[in-house]
Every structure is written in C-alpha cells, then in structure tokens.
Motif scaffolding. Structure first.
Motif: not given
Length: 175
Positions: A6-18
């Motif tokens: 499953k995938s989702v696109t998050v409206d936050v930069p990768v650094h913060e998401v990770y």
C-alpha cells in the motif's frame, strides 16, 4: 504467507515523514488495533495489538534502516510478519511517497478469514491514511532517529546497540 503493498502521498518533506515513522511508540495513535509498541533498543521492538479480535504480542527487529529511504523489519517471535516501509520524495521534495510492503502469516480461523476478506489490507491502507493525517496536521515530526542499520549489523544473540548512533526521540518518554 500473504503479501500486500500500500502507498500514500504525504504533503510533508521526506525528512519529517521518515523522522516521524521512526517514533514507533506513536504508532497506536494512527494504527488501528495497535495497543502498544515499545522500543527495546535501536533495533528491537515489542508489539501488542488486537488482530481479528484476538490479542497478539510479538517482537520484531529492524534489519535494514537507511534514513529518508527505508526501514525493513522481521518478526522474531509471535505474530509472523516482515516487511519494508520506503520513503521517496515527490513533487520537487515538497511531498513524500510512503510505501509499505508487508508479508504476514495469518494464524487461527479468525485471522485466516480476515485475510481472505482482505481486512488486514484494508486496515493497513487506513493506517497509512491516518499516518498521513497525523504528520500533515503536526507539520513536523515529534522526534526522529537518523542512525543506520545495515544487514548483518543485527546482533542475533540478544538486545543491544548494533553500531548505530543512538536513538533521538525528541525527549518523549517511552510508552
């Protein structure tokens, strides 16, 4: 063994998401049925969850972790599961694509029936949607861990640091 992705696109930069994803103790805030995740050390977690109405506990170890790219784990006892969550910048780095690929082994009649009805896949999709809402609402991670774990780093004999740089949890107390 059942495999799902499953995938989702998050409206936050990768650094913060990770960074937020590395805050495993926060998983019960957005993962349905997850009651508790305890971080035992840099690479070991203890999970407690309700699966198909049955309380389950298991231990997992992180076997590969590269900041802003991926986290791969495997269960070491209890509920059988392993997988990878990957992070990819999109839209010029303004957003992040989070992809969760997981293999799991349903046990017992209720879990096998739930698997046949794709309840687990639906739950995981909902968990990713709730994670998206959680991090987008916060706008920043509640903490983060930037250490790396390479295959072969994991100490198969027990718990302990695997040559990583140490967890930084933003001062949050363990759950």
């Amino acid at each position: 063994m059942t495999t799902m992705e499953k995938s989702v696109t998050v409206d936050v930069p990768v650094h913060e998401v990770y960074d937020q994803w590395t805050q495993f103790e926060s998983f019960p805030k957005f993962m349905e049925g997850v009651e508790e995740v305890r971080q035992l050390d840099d690479t070991h977690l203890h999970w407690k969850a309700q699966i198909a109405g049955v309380e389950r506990e298991w231990d997992a170890e992180i076997v590969d972790q590269t900041p802003d790219e991926r986290i791969t784990w495997r269960a070491t006892d209890g509920a059988r599961n392993d997988g990878t969550v990957s992070f990819a910048p999109v839209e010029g780095g303004k957003c992040t694509r989070v992809t969760l690929r997981m293999d799991f082994e349903p046990e017992g009649f209720a879990e096998k029936a739930g698997d046949m009805l794709h309840i687990v896949q639906s739950r995981v999709g909902g968990d990713l949607d709730r994670f998206k809402e959680f991090i987008e609402h916060a706008g920043t991670a509640t903490g983060g861990w930037r250490g790396e774990v390479k295959p072969g780093d994991v100490d198969r004999g027990g718990l302990g640091s695997m040559g990583t740089t140490g967890r930084q949890d933003g001062g949050l107390p363990p759950v």
